[in-house]
Design a protein around this motif. Sequence first.
Motif, mmCIF file in Angstrom:
data_model
loop_
_atom_site.group_PDB
_atom_site.id
_atom_site.type_symbol
_atom_site.label_atom_id
_atom_site.label_comp_id
_atom_site.label_asym_id
_atom_site.label_seq_id
_atom_site.Cartn_x
_atom_site.Cartn_y
_atom_site.Cartn_z
ATOM 1 N N GLY A 125 -0.012 -9.154 0.840
ATOM 2 C CA GLY A 125 -1.076 -8.224 0.485
ATOM 3 C C GLY A 125 -1.782 -7.757 1.738
ATOM 4 N N HIS A 126 -3.121 -7.742 1.679
ATOM 5 C CA HIS A 126 -3.933 -7.188 2.771
ATOM 6 C C HIS A 126 -3.899 -8.089 4.015
ATOM 7 N N LEU A 127 -3.825 -9.402 3.812
ATOM 8 C CA LEU A 127 -3.825 -10.305 4.970
ATOM 9 C C LEU A 127 -2.383 -10.661 5.328
ATOM 10 N N ARG A 154 -8.731 -9.695 -3.925
ATOM 11 C CA ARG A 154 -8.372 -8.359 -3.418
ATOM 12 C C ARG A 154 -7.688 -8.466 -2.051
ATOM 13 N N LEU A 155 -8.035 -9.501 -1.303
ATOM 14 C CA LEU A 155 -7.476 -9.625 0.048
ATOM 15 C C LEU A 155 -6.014 -10.073 0.020
ATOM 16 N N LEU A 156 -5.654 -10.820 -1.015
ATOM 17 C CA LEU A 156 -4.298 -11.380 -1.061
ATOM 18 C C LEU A 156 -3.427 -10.630 -2.059
ATOM 19 N N HIS A 169 -9.926 -9.628 14.340
ATOM 20 C CA HIS A 169 -9.793 -10.151 12.975
ATOM 21 C C HIS A 169 -10.397 -9.257 11.891
ATOM 22 N N ALA A 170 -10.080 -9.619 10.665
ATOM 23 C CA ALA A 170 -10.546 -8.893 9.471
ATOM 24 C C ALA A 170 -11.917 -9.393 9.031
ATOM 25 N N PHE A 171 -12.491 -8.698 8.093
ATOM 26 C CA PHE A 171 -13.770 -9.049 7.452
ATOM 27 C C PHE A 171 -13.486 -9.875 6.214
ATOM 28 N N PRO A 172 -14.211 -10.911 5.919
ATOM 29 C CA PRO A 172 -15.284 -11.544 6.674
ATOM 30 C C PRO A 172 -14.787 -12.865 7.255
ATOM 31 N N GLY A 188 -20.284 0.937 -2.505
ATOM 32 C CA GLY A 188 -19.738 -0.416 -2.685
ATOM 33 C C GLY A 188 -20.258 -1.355 -1.598
ATOM 34 N N ARG A 189 -20.325 -0.858 -0.368
ATOM 35 C CA ARG A 189 -20.843 -1.692 0.740
ATOM 36 C C ARG A 189 -22.310 -2.060 0.474
ATOM 37 N N GLN A 190 -23.059 -1.085 -0.030
ATOM 38 C CA GLN A 190 -24.471 -1.350 -0.321
ATOM 39 C C GLN A 190 -24.586 -2.478 -1.354
ATOM 40 N N GLY A 194 -3.557 -3.898 -1.687
ATOM 41 C CA GLY A 194 -4.257 -2.989 -2.600
ATOM 42 C C GLY A 194 -5.486 -2.364 -1.968
ATOM 43 N N ILE A 195 -5.843 -2.766 -0.749
ATOM 44 C CA ILE A 195 -7.035 -2.213 -0.086
ATOM 45 C C ILE A 195 -6.627 -1.048 0.821
ATOM 46 N N THR A 196 -5.623 -1.290 1.651
ATOM 47 C CA THR A 196 -5.070 -0.192 2.473
ATOM 48 C C THR A 196 -3.570 -0.185 2.185
ATOM 49 N N GLY A 219 -5.202 -5.131 15.654
ATOM 50 C CA GLY A 219 -6.346 -5.295 14.753
ATOM 51 C C GLY A 219 -5.898 -5.224 13.315
ATOM 52 N N LEU A 220 -6.432 -6.135 12.500
ATOM 53 C CA LEU A 220 -6.102 -6.115 11.074
ATOM 54 C C LEU A 220 -7.358 -5.708 10.301
ATOM 55 N N SER A 221 -7.229 -4.670 9.510
ATOM 56 C CA SER A 221 -8.299 -4.141 8.668
ATOM 57 C C SER A 221 -9.550 -3.851 9.494
ATOM 58 N N MET A 222 -10.657 -4.612 9.331
ATOM 59 C CA MET A 222 -11.836 -4.339 10.163
ATOM 60 C C MET A 222 -11.478 -4.427 11.643
ATOM 61 N N GLY A 223 -10.567 -5.330 11.978
ATOM 62 C CA GLY A 223 -10.115 -5.432 13.373
ATOM 63 C C GLY A 223 -9.421 -4.152 13.819
ATOM 64 N N GLY A 224 -8.778 -3.467 12.879
ATOM 65 C CA GLY A 224 -8.163 -2.174 13.191
ATOM 66 C C GLY A 224 -9.226 -1.105 13.428
ATOM 67 N N TYR A 225 -10.315 -1.168 12.651
ATOM 68 C CA TYR A 225 -11.413 -0.211 12.905
ATOM 69 C C TYR A 225 -11.952 -0.434 14.325
ATOM 70 N N ALA A 226 -12.081 -1.720 14.693
ATOM 71 C CA ALA A 226 -12.595 -2.033 16.033
ATOM 72 C C ALA A 226 -11.599 -1.588 17.107
ATOM 73 N N ARG A 230 -21.744 -2.180 10.029
ATOM 74 C CA ARG A 230 -20.894 -1.576 11.074
ATOM 75 C C ARG A 230 -19.757 -0.772 10.439
ATOM 76 N N MET A 231 -19.140 -1.369 9.404
ATOM 77 C CA MET A 231 -18.002 -0.676 8.770
ATOM 78 C C MET A 231 -18.481 0.572 8.029
ATOM 79 N N MET A 232 -19.636 0.439 7.396
ATOM 80 C CA MET A 232 -20.201 1.527 6.595
ATOM 81 C C MET A 232 -20.509 2.761 7.446
HETATM 82 C C1 MLT Z 1 -11.108 -6.256 5.982
HETATM 83 O O1 MLT Z 1 -10.172 -6.924 5.539
HETATM 84 O O2 MLT Z 1 -11.443 -6.342 7.169
HETATM 85 C C2 MLT Z 1 -11.854 -5.376 5.021
HETATM 86 O O3 MLT Z 1 -11.091 -5.184 3.871
HETATM 87 C C3 MLT Z 1 -12.211 -4.067 5.641
HETATM 88 C C4 MLT Z 1 -13.054 -3.208 4.756
HETATM 89 O O4 MLT Z 1 -13.798 -3.734 3.918
HETATM 90 O O5 MLT Z 1 -12.997 -1.974 4.913
#
Ligand code: MLT
Length: 282
Positions: free
Chosen positions: A256-258, A168-170, A37-40, A145-147, A230-232, A106-113, A203-205
């Motif tokens: 959008g993102h989701l 931003r997610l939608l 799944h995605a964050f958060p 931005g993460r900070q 608009g995020i990826t 994986g979607l977004s953070m799930g894709g990083y994982a 973790r993402m940072m």
């Molecule tokens: C997500 O949807 O998981 C986040 O947008 C990922 C991120 O913040 O890089």
Amino acid sequence: MITAMLRCQSSAGGHVISYLDTGPTEAARAGTVLFLHAFPLDADMWEPQLAAPAAGWRYVAPDLRGFGGSPGPGGDPGAPPSLDDYVDDVLALVDALRVETPVVAGLSMGGYAALALVRRAPERVRGLVLADTRADADNPAARAGRQRVIEALDHGGVRPVVEGLVPRLLGRSTLAARPEIAAQVLALGARQPIEGVRAAVRRMMGRPDATALLEGISSPVLVIVGEEDGITNPETARTMCGRMPDADMVVIPGAGHLSNLEQPDEFNDQLARFLGRRFGHA
Ligand code: MLT
């Protein structure tokens, strides 16, 4: 067809993992898709997929560590939180379920994982679905931005952070016409424990750049992106897709993102076609 999904728990690997599962019925002849799944959010974001799995496929969706019913942050207390913590849990779960080689979506953070899993154990990945995600690491602006997100969490808790994220997610189409999706995403995000959310940001940072991995991914890949992400954005997805030897890409209109939540029927259809085309029907 609507399929029953069960909420289950595993303590494989010494860590409790909560997950949704359409079940190890004899219907799962074609294989298993593991959804990250995605964050958060948590595994519940995949409900539209688990309600309608592709014929012959078992769908499993864990809550990543620190989200939903999976306690966190865990990991080595002396080390910073890393995506490898998620990989440990996911490998322990698929081992416990006796799933040798899932298709990993994986979607977004799930894709990083998912990409962290490919880095660690490529032989365990039968195929990949990379939705609304990217392979590169955070640049300095993204890290800053993460900070700020960590500071906002410490200052006001999870809910205001999620309220700020939802627009931003939608995609604009969802925001304009379907307030119930925005409410659902807000509720999903706002209920997450602050420790898990904070650890996920860290973790993402700290995630390494996975771009160099892409050209070595020999398994079939489907890249999915919402047209209004608009995020990826679709350009990012196209670049990532072009670096993999065996990847197809689809752009989902009106999402959008989701993308899986915003246009679930189209997402499910594209996923089912990919599974049938690349791995055969049940
Ligand atoms: C997500 O949807 O998981 C986040 O947008 C990922 C991120 O913040 O890089």
